[in-house]
Design a protein around this motif. Structure first.
Motif: not given
Length: 281
Positions: A58-81
């Motif tokens: 989840s950290f790796q996906i968030a690190r890659k996909l996070g950007d100004a529109e969708l922050a890495a922390m939000s991406v990680r939360e989605v992955c964890d869910d």
């Protein structure tokens, strides 16, 4: 000469753990830090600081996909869910890592695909986008698809169904359409397209059976079945169903060897037999 094409049984992603992949990944990370201390911060952040593969992934996906529109922390939360709701996603990620280790002679450890191989990373992010799609969260699923395409040059529609133990070698230019199904243990190279034949709607994309090998630049078009353990030669355009265990090649593709080897996706053997069967599929 005829060879019937079987009905393809869609294989669900396996939820069985294939081995202690996480321990192997951690060992590789520890060795990498000892060998190259300059990468210590990266390896610690992505692997060594995590309790299990799900957390690291989840950290790796968030690190890659996070950007100004969708922050890495939000991406990680989605992955964890997604991982909590469907543990089979992480189980598939384990099997994908094993697939890369078995089929890619270029890798040294599991750390390489986890940190650097865009085929592996795109697959894992696409699994999360598919989970969003199944939850009716189509807008966010499309956002994930867009970011995956931008980052990795791999376009996987969130509606596509992906099995486990998949290997996207190199990955650049792979396109997988909305109603495509890719069963377990498939290998495909760069430039593969699983697409439609026009602007029709509904179920319009290929169904790829277990253990199939799709060569570089292969195009499989339409709602057709490529049977289990078949092989599609590089650069081929497949417009008709492919019998299980057969090799097809050409534009349009025809059967050139049947039966082919037992497990082409595992051996990654892209050669063609000298003796061919000259009939159109």
């Amino acid at each position: 000469m005829t060879n019937p094409v079987p009905r393809l049984e869609v294989v669900a992603v396996s939820d069985g753990a294939p081995g202690d992949v996480w321990a192997r990944l951690r060992e590789a990370g520890e060795a990498a830090v000892r060998e190259e201390p300059h990468l210590g911060s990266l390896v610690n952040a992505t692997v060594l600081s995590h309790r299990d593969l799900a957390s690291a992934l989840s950290f790796q996906i968030a690190r890659k996909l996070g950007d100004a529109e969708l922050a890495a922390m939000s991406v990680r939360e989605v992955c964890d869910d997604a991982f909590t709701a469907d543990p089979a996603i992480v189980a598939a990620a384990e099997r994908d890592l094993i697939a890369v280790a078995e089929r890619d002679p270029a890798i040294r450890t599991l750390l390489q695909p986890f940190l650097y191989f865009k085929g592996y990373q795109a697959l894992q992010a696409a699994r999360v986008s598919h989970w969003l799609w199944t939850q009716g969260r189509e807008t966010l699923a499309f956002h994930f698809q867009s970011r995956i395409s931008e980052l990795f040059q791999i376009d996987i529609h969130p509606g596509a169904t992906l099995g486990a133990g998949l290997f996207l070698d190199h990955g650049t230019g792979i396109v997988i359409g909305e109603t495509a199904v890719v069963c377990d243990d498939v290998s495909m190279l760069h430039g593969v397209t699983l697409g439609g034949t026009g602007a029709e709607r509904g179920d319009r994309h290929p169904k790829i059976g277990k253990g199939v090998l799709l060569g570089a630049g292969a195009k499989v078009l339409g709602n057709i079945v490529v049977g289990d353990f078949a092989k599609v030669a590089s650069g081929s355009v497949v417009l008709k169903p492919v019998p299980s265990g057969c090799t097809v090649a050409g534009v349009p593709a025809r059967v050139v060897n049947c039966p082919t080897e037992a497990e082409p996706a595992r051996t990654m053997d892209h050669t063609l037999a000298e003796v061919v069967y000259d009939f159109v599929i």
